[in-house]
Design a protein around this motif. Structure first.
Motif, PDB file in Angstrom:
ATOM      1  N   UNK A 198       0.836  -1.207   0.000  1.00 14.25           N
ATOM      2  CA  UNK A 198       0.000   0.000   0.000  1.00 14.25           C
ATOM      3  C   UNK A 198       0.874   1.262   0.000  1.00 14.25           C
ATOM      4  N   UNK A 199       0.371   2.317  -0.659  1.00 17.98           N
ATOM      5  CA  UNK A 199       1.060   3.616  -0.596  1.00 17.98           C
ATOM      6  C   UNK A 199       0.755   4.238   0.758  1.00 17.98           C
ATOM      7  N   UNK A 200       1.808   4.582   1.481  1.00 17.77           N
ATOM      8  CA  UNK A 200       1.626   5.204   2.797  1.00 17.77           C
ATOM      9  C   UNK A 200       1.988   6.692   2.782  1.00 17.77           C
ATOM     10  N   UNK A 201       2.460   7.199   1.630  1.00 21.10           N
ATOM     11  CA  UNK A 201       2.862   8.604   1.541  1.00 21.10           C
ATOM     12  C   UNK A 201       1.680   9.510   1.888  1.00 21.10           C
ATOM     13  N   UNK A 202       1.941  10.502   2.716  1.00 17.74           N
ATOM     14  CA  UNK A 202       0.879  11.305   3.317  1.00 17.74           C
ATOM     15  C   UNK A 202      -0.050  11.959   2.302  1.00 17.74           C
ATOM     16  N   UNK A 203       0.520  12.583   1.247  1.00 24.18           N
ATOM     17  CA  UNK A 203      -0.310  13.350   0.316  1.00 24.18           C
ATOM     18  C   UNK A 203      -0.561  12.628  -1.009  1.00 24.18           C
ATOM     19  N   UNK A 204      -0.302  11.333  -1.064  1.00 21.56           N
ATOM     20  CA  UNK A 204      -0.528  10.579  -2.283  1.00 21.56           C
ATOM     21  C   UNK A 204      -2.026  10.397  -2.527  1.00 21.56           C
ATOM     22  N   UNK A 205      -2.410  10.505  -3.807  1.00 24.43           N
ATOM     23  CA  UNK A 205      -3.812  10.278  -4.181  1.00 24.43           C
ATOM     24  C   UNK A 205      -4.250   8.864  -3.823  1.00 24.43           C
ATOM     25  N   UNK A 206      -3.296   7.909  -3.862  1.00 27.13           N
ATOM     26  CA  UNK A 206      -3.605   6.498  -3.639  1.00 27.13           C
ATOM     27  C   UNK A 206      -3.249   6.054  -2.209  1.00 27.13           C
ATOM     28  N   UNK A 207      -3.077   7.018  -1.310  1.00 28.43           N
ATOM     29  CA  UNK A 207      -2.652   6.697   0.053  1.00 28.43           C
ATOM     30  C   UNK A 207      -3.654   5.776   0.758  1.00 28.43           C
ATOM     31  N   UNK A 208      -3.113   4.744   1.386  1.00 26.34           N
ATOM     32  CA  UNK A 208      -3.918   3.824   2.198  1.00 26.34           C
ATOM     33  C   UNK A 208      -3.392   3.880   3.630  1.00 26.34           C
ATOM     34  N   UNK A 209      -4.242   4.250   4.543  1.00 31.45           N
ATOM     35  CA  UNK A 209      -3.823   4.361   5.939  1.00 31.45           C
ATOM     36  C   UNK A 209      -3.791   2.984   6.593  1.00 31.45           C
ATOM     37  N   UNK A 210      -3.158   2.908   7.759  1.00 29.41           N
ATOM     38  CA  UNK A 210      -3.135   1.655   8.530  1.00 29.41           C
ATOM     39  C   UNK A 210      -4.536   1.251   8.953  1.00 29.41           C
ATOM     40  N   UNK A 211      -5.392   2.233   9.138  1.00 28.21           N
ATOM     41  CA  UNK A 211      -6.774   1.924   9.517  1.00 28.21           C
ATOM     42  C   UNK A 211      -7.507   1.233   8.372  1.00 28.21           C
ATOM     43  N   UNK A 212      -7.205   1.650   7.122  1.00 26.20           N
ATOM     44  CA  UNK A 212      -7.841   1.037   5.956  1.00 26.20           C
ATOM     45  C   UNK A 212      -7.292  -0.359   5.674  1.00 26.20           C
ATOM     46  N   UNK A 213      -5.955  -0.508   5.839  1.00 25.33           N
ATOM     47  CA  UNK A 213      -5.321  -1.805   5.589  1.00 25.33           C
ATOM     48  C   UNK A 213      -4.077  -1.897   6.473  1.00 25.33           C
ATOM     49  N   UNK A 214      -4.092  -2.828   7.417  1.00 30.13           N
ATOM     50  CA  UNK A 214      -3.031  -2.891   8.427  1.00 30.13           C
ATOM     51  C   UNK A 214      -1.738  -3.519   7.920  1.00 30.13           C
ATOM     52  N   UNK A 215      -1.835  -4.509   7.036  1.00 26.13           N
ATOM     53  CA  UNK A 215      -0.648  -5.259   6.625  1.00 26.13           C
ATOM     54  C   UNK A 215       0.223  -4.437   5.673  1.00 26.13           C
ATOM     55  N   UNK A 216       1.466  -4.872   5.517  1.00 24.44           N
ATOM     56  CA  UNK A 216       2.416  -4.156   4.662  1.00 24.44           C
ATOM     57  C   UNK A 216       2.382  -4.616   3.207  1.00 24.44           C
ATOM     58  N   UNK A 217       1.781  -5.764   2.960  1.00 24.05           N
ATOM     59  CA  UNK A 217       1.742  -6.316   1.600  1.00 24.05           C
ATOM     60  C   UNK A 217       0.330  -6.813   1.301  1.00 24.05           C
ATOM     61  N   UNK A 218      -0.146  -6.514   0.086  1.00 28.09           N
ATOM     62  CA  UNK A 218      -1.443  -7.027  -0.345  1.00 28.09           C
ATOM     63  C   UNK A 218      -1.318  -8.518  -0.668  1.00 28.09           C
ATOM     64  N   UNK A 219      -2.412  -9.264  -0.556  1.00 29.10           N
ATOM     65  CA  UNK A 219      -2.368 -10.642  -1.072  1.00 29.10           C
ATOM     66  C   UNK A 219      -2.202 -10.611  -2.585  1.00 29.10           C
ATOM     67  N   UNK A 220      -1.719 -11.687  -3.177  1.00 29.54           N
ATOM     68  CA  UNK A 220      -1.647 -11.753  -4.644  1.00 29.54           C
ATOM     69  C   UNK A 220      -3.027 -11.431  -5.215  1.00 29.54           C
ATOM     70  N   UNK A 221      -3.042 -10.612  -6.252  1.00 27.97           N
ATOM     71  CA  UNK A 221      -4.329 -10.288  -6.880  1.00 27.97           C
ATOM     72  C   UNK A 221      -4.143 -10.198  -8.387  1.00 27.97           C
ATOM     73  N   UNK A 222      -5.268 -10.154  -9.113  1.00 27.52           N
ATOM     74  CA  UNK A 222      -5.253 -10.067 -10.573  1.00 27.52           C
ATOM     75  C   UNK A 222      -5.637  -8.641 -10.974  1.00 27.52           C
ATOM     76  N   UNK A 223      -4.854  -8.045 -11.859  1.00 27.94           N
ATOM     77  CA  UNK A 223      -5.112  -6.663 -12.296  1.00 27.94           C
ATOM     78  C   UNK A 223      -6.553  -6.523 -12.779  1.00 27.94           C
TER      79      UNK A 223
END
Length: 335
Positions: A198-223
């Motif tokens: 997840x993008x954790x950068x504060x002002x990123x448009x795609x930022x995901x907070x720890x509250x939204x997703x706690x883990x550091x890596x997403x599960x494998x997914x399909x585009x």
């Protein structure tokens, strides 16, 4: 400045002017075609309103499970009339494939005129599934859940479900041949993304907070631009969306989190595009590939014709670097 340098500068400027003229021509041609498509539906609507034509009776958007091998569902914005028209004429023309069913999935537009035109469009083609979901980026997830729900309830027994965006190029015959040679179960196939964080950068448009997703890596997914779901898990996947908490990114949520919840496999398919316009807009480029991402309707129409001609070759303009330059220039023209 010497005459030689002046001549060289003039030649360079002329080349850029010519390129700009070509790009401008292509942009206006696309807009003109888009307006023609809307105009045809407006004219039909006027004829119906004036009583000159009788509106076709409302028909349920049905599915016949025993006959459906592949169900193709295309999320589409209400306003994307030209994209749908071209899909119906090209890879979505399933008249010779009775085992394939095509459905467009539309949300709800805030513009009444567009919504009304889309309903007129459906009275002609009867291939649109309307949902009561407002057309916003944030609601893409809910549109995908809606198509899973429809397939689960009204298309039980279908062998495969392909979710594909309306700016994608699809080599449908190659996909069908692949599925018949290599049957799939308990699987979501496409361009697999592994180890994404997840993008954790504060002002990123795609930022995901720890509250939204706690883990550091997403599960494998399909585009999310195109993924194939084996029929045996469609209902399971839909039911998982009722248990797994919602997440903003549709592909991570459905093909990652919900897939993992039901114990299905995320399978890499090398012929599904992983990149943004990673191949030039030429049919020859897709003779041995199944999907390509982000092409204009005019490009899709030409690419489909080229794909049908085994002797066709790519134009110079379709070379990777040149077509990328043209595309960027076109985007600037639309700003």
């Amino acid at each position: 400045m010497s005459p030689r340098k002046i001549t060289k500068a003039l030649c360079k400027a002329t080349k850029w002017i010519l390129l700009l003229l070509v790009v401008t021509f292509l942009c206006f041609r696309f807009r003109e075609k888009e307006q023609q498509t809307k105009g045809a539906y407006k004219l039909l609507q006027e004829y119906i309103n004036k009583g000159l034509l009788q509106a076709p009776p409302a028909r349920p958007v049905v599915c016949q499970p025993r006959n459906v091998f592949l169900l193709i569902m295309v999320p589409s914005a209400v306003s994307n009339f030209e994209q749908r028209r071209v899909i119906r004429k090209t890879w979505g023309n399933i008249t010779t494939e009775p085992s394939v069913l095509l459905r467009f999935v539309l949300g709800k537009s805030t513009m009444h005129e567009l919504q009304s035109l889309a309903e007129t469009e459906n009275s002609v083609y009867n291939d649109i599934l309307f949902t009561n979901i407002l057309e916003t980026y944030e609601n893409l997830l809910h549109k995908s859940i809606a198509l899973l729900r429809w397939a689960s309830f009204y298309c039980q027994g279908v062998q495969y479900l392909l979710k594909i965006d309306d700016d994608m190029f699809l080599n449908l015959p190659r996909l069908l041949n692949d599925l018949r040679r290599n049957p799939k179960l308990n699987t979501i196939s496409g361009c697999r993304v592994s180890g994404a964080s997840p993008f954790r950068t504060l002002f990123s448009k795609w930022r995901i907070s720890r509250k939204q997703y706690q883990k550091d890596v997403y599960p494998d997914y399909i585009a999310g631009t195109a993924y194939l779901i084996s029929g045996d898990i469609i209902s399971k996947l839909y039911n998982a969306t009722r248990r797994v908490p919602y997440f903003v990114f549709e592909d991570v949520y459905i093909t990652g989190m919900c897939r993992k919840h039901i114990g299905a496999v995320a399978s890499e398919h090398r012929e599904f595009s992983c990149g943004f316009r990673d191949k030039g807009p030429c049919g020859k480029n897709f003779r041995y590939h199944i999907t390509g991402h982000h092409y204009r309707p005019t490009e899709i129409q030409r690419m489909w014709s080229e794909l049908q001609d085994r002797w066709s070759n790519c134009r110079l303009a379709d070379a990777y670097l040149i077509h990328q330059l043209i595309y960027v220039s076109q985007q600037l023209m639309f700003l």
